[in-house]
Write a protein that holds these residues in place. Sequence first.
Motif, PDB file in Angstrom:
ATOM      1  N   LYS A   1     -18.607  63.583  -1.079  1.00 23.68           N
ATOM      2  CA  LYS A   1     -18.114  63.767   0.293  1.00 23.68           C
ATOM      3  C   LYS A   1     -17.534  65.165   0.474  1.00 23.68           C
ATOM      4  O   LYS A   1     -17.776  65.827   1.496  1.00 23.68           O
ATOM      5  CB  LYS A   1     -17.055  62.721   0.631  1.00 23.68           C
ATOM      6  CG  LYS A   1     -16.574  62.802   2.083  1.00 23.68           C
ATOM      7  CD  LYS A   1     -15.544  61.753   2.397  1.00 23.68           C
ATOM      8  CE  LYS A   1     -15.163  61.769   3.867  1.00 23.68           C
ATOM      9  NZ  LYS A   1     -14.759  63.096   4.374  1.00 23.68           N
ATOM     10  N   GLN A   2     -16.797  65.626  -0.517  1.00 23.34           N
ATOM     11  CA  GLN A   2     -16.219  66.958  -0.450  1.00 23.34           C
ATOM     12  C   GLN A   2     -17.320  68.020  -0.363  1.00 23.34           C
ATOM     13  O   GLN A   2     -17.232  68.969   0.421  1.00 23.34           O
ATOM     14  CB  GLN A   2     -15.343  67.205  -1.679  1.00 23.34           C
ATOM     15  CG  GLN A   2     -14.601  68.528  -1.646  1.00 23.34           C
ATOM     16  CD  GLN A   2     -13.718  68.709  -2.869  1.00 23.34           C
ATOM     17  OE1 GLN A   2     -13.695  67.868  -3.769  1.00 23.34           O
ATOM     18  NE2 GLN A   2     -13.000  69.805  -2.924  1.00 23.34           N
ATOM     19  N   GLU A   3     -18.375  67.838  -1.161  1.00 20.76           N
ATOM     20  CA  GLU A   3     -19.503  68.773  -1.137  1.00 20.76           C
ATOM     21  C   GLU A   3     -20.193  68.753   0.226  1.00 20.76           C
ATOM     22  O   GLU A   3     -20.528  69.797   0.788  1.00 20.76           O
ATOM     23  CB  GLU A   3     -20.496  68.404  -2.243  1.00 20.76           C
ATOM     24  CG  GLU A   3     -21.661  69.372  -2.360  1.00 20.76           C
ATOM     25  CD  GLU A   3     -22.637  68.976  -3.458  1.00 20.76           C
ATOM     26  OE1 GLU A   3     -23.693  69.627  -3.553  1.00 20.76           O
ATOM     27  OE2 GLU A   3     -22.365  68.023  -4.209  1.00 20.76           O
ATOM     28  N   HIS A   4     -20.411  67.539   0.770  1.00 23.86           N
ATOM     29  CA  HIS A   4     -21.076  67.406   2.065  1.00 23.86           C
ATOM     30  C   HIS A   4     -20.229  68.035   3.177  1.00 23.86           C
ATOM     31  O   HIS A   4     -20.750  68.753   4.042  1.00 23.86           O
ATOM     32  CB  HIS A   4     -21.339  65.933   2.377  1.00 23.86           C
ATOM     33  CG  HIS A   4     -21.972  65.710   3.710  1.00 23.86           C
ATOM     34  ND1 HIS A   4     -23.316  65.910   3.940  1.00 23.86           N
ATOM     35  CD2 HIS A   4     -21.452  65.327   4.909  1.00 23.86           C
ATOM     36  CE1 HIS A   4     -23.591  65.656   5.205  1.00 23.86           C
ATOM     37  NE2 HIS A   4     -22.483  65.301   5.810  1.00 23.86           N
ATOM     38  N   ASP A   5     -18.918  67.775   3.165  1.00 26.66           N
ATOM     39  CA  ASP A   5     -18.028  68.324   4.196  1.00 26.66           C
ATOM     40  C   ASP A   5     -18.015  69.844   4.154  1.00 26.66           C
ATOM     41  O   ASP A   5     -18.006  70.505   5.199  1.00 26.66           O
ATOM     42  CB  ASP A   5     -16.605  67.782   4.024  1.00 26.66           C
ATOM     43  CG  ASP A   5     -16.494  66.300   4.353  1.00 26.66           C
ATOM     44  OD1 ASP A   5     -17.461  65.748   4.931  1.00 26.66           O
ATOM     45  OD2 ASP A   5     -15.452  65.696   4.032  1.00 26.66           O
ATOM     46  N   LEU A   6     -18.012  70.387   2.941  1.00 31.14           N
ATOM     47  CA  LEU A   6     -18.012  71.841   2.783  1.00 31.14           C
ATOM     48  C   LEU A   6     -19.328  72.438   3.277  1.00 31.14           C
ATOM     49  O   LEU A   6     -19.350  73.487   3.928  1.00 31.14           O
ATOM     50  CB  LEU A   6     -17.796  72.192   1.314  1.00 31.14           C
ATOM     51  CG  LEU A   6     -17.341  73.608   0.979  1.00 31.14           C
ATOM     52  CD1 LEU A   6     -16.131  74.014   1.799  1.00 31.14           C
ATOM     53  CD2 LEU A   6     -17.027  73.723  -0.494  1.00 31.14           C
ATOM     54  N   MET A   7     -20.433  71.746   3.003  1.00 29.39           N
ATOM     55  CA  MET A   7     -21.738  72.194   3.468  1.00 29.39           C
ATOM     56  C   MET A   7     -21.775  72.225   5.001  1.00 29.39           C
ATOM     57  O   MET A   7     -22.247  73.182   5.603  1.00 29.39           O
ATOM     58  CB  MET A   7     -22.822  71.259   2.932  1.00 29.39           C
ATOM     59  CG  MET A   7     -24.237  71.705   3.241  1.00 29.39           C
ATOM     60  SD  MET A   7     -25.466  70.717   2.362  1.00 29.39           S
ATOM     61  CE  MET A   7     -25.292  69.137   3.189  1.00 29.39           C
TER      62      MET A   7
END
Length: 198
Positions: free
Chosen positions: A66-72
């Motif tokens: 989720k953190q990776e997706h939000d940052l993307m």
Amino acid sequence: MSAKISDTDTEKLIKETAMNIFFAEGRFNATTQEIADAAGVNRTLINYYFRSRDKLFKQVFDEAHKQEHDLMEQIFYSDLPFKEKIAKHLDVFLEQARKYPYLEIYMVTQVNQGCIIKDHENMKDLLQDFYREIQEEMDKGNIHPMKPQQFALNFISMMSFPVSMRPLFQETMGITPAEYDILLEERRDVIMKTLFIR
């Protein structure tokens, strides 16, 4: 109040320790006792906060994804020029790959087992906006003409394949982890020069 802060800190410590063991060291089968020992806590605390090793593993992985997706999303919906968005995304991805070299490997394993993250609607919208920006860059002559999906596949493949296949490449190339880290650091410029005409 202080007990609550202590509880929060302990839970965070367990999750950070588990993240390091699972995705930095690649010990996917580490036991709750091994995680507890590394975190310096009693094993019963892991069961108290997470009920089981598998639930802890899932929570740690879900939060990382989720953190990776939000940052993307944050990068791609920013006001940066398109080329800078790609460069920024590469920087973030490769930094995470250095910190957690086994996270991408585990993600590929999960997908192959049919455990695909169900966030299709948000991803669908993001991809449509991504394709539109790619087409605009092609129209400007900054990218070789192709289907926007092909550009996306090139970008993702060049970025993630060397990370997800790292153990095999290190072995077949006969190089050390430190030498492979150097190759990954060089990937950013190689990818940018391959993707963009100017």
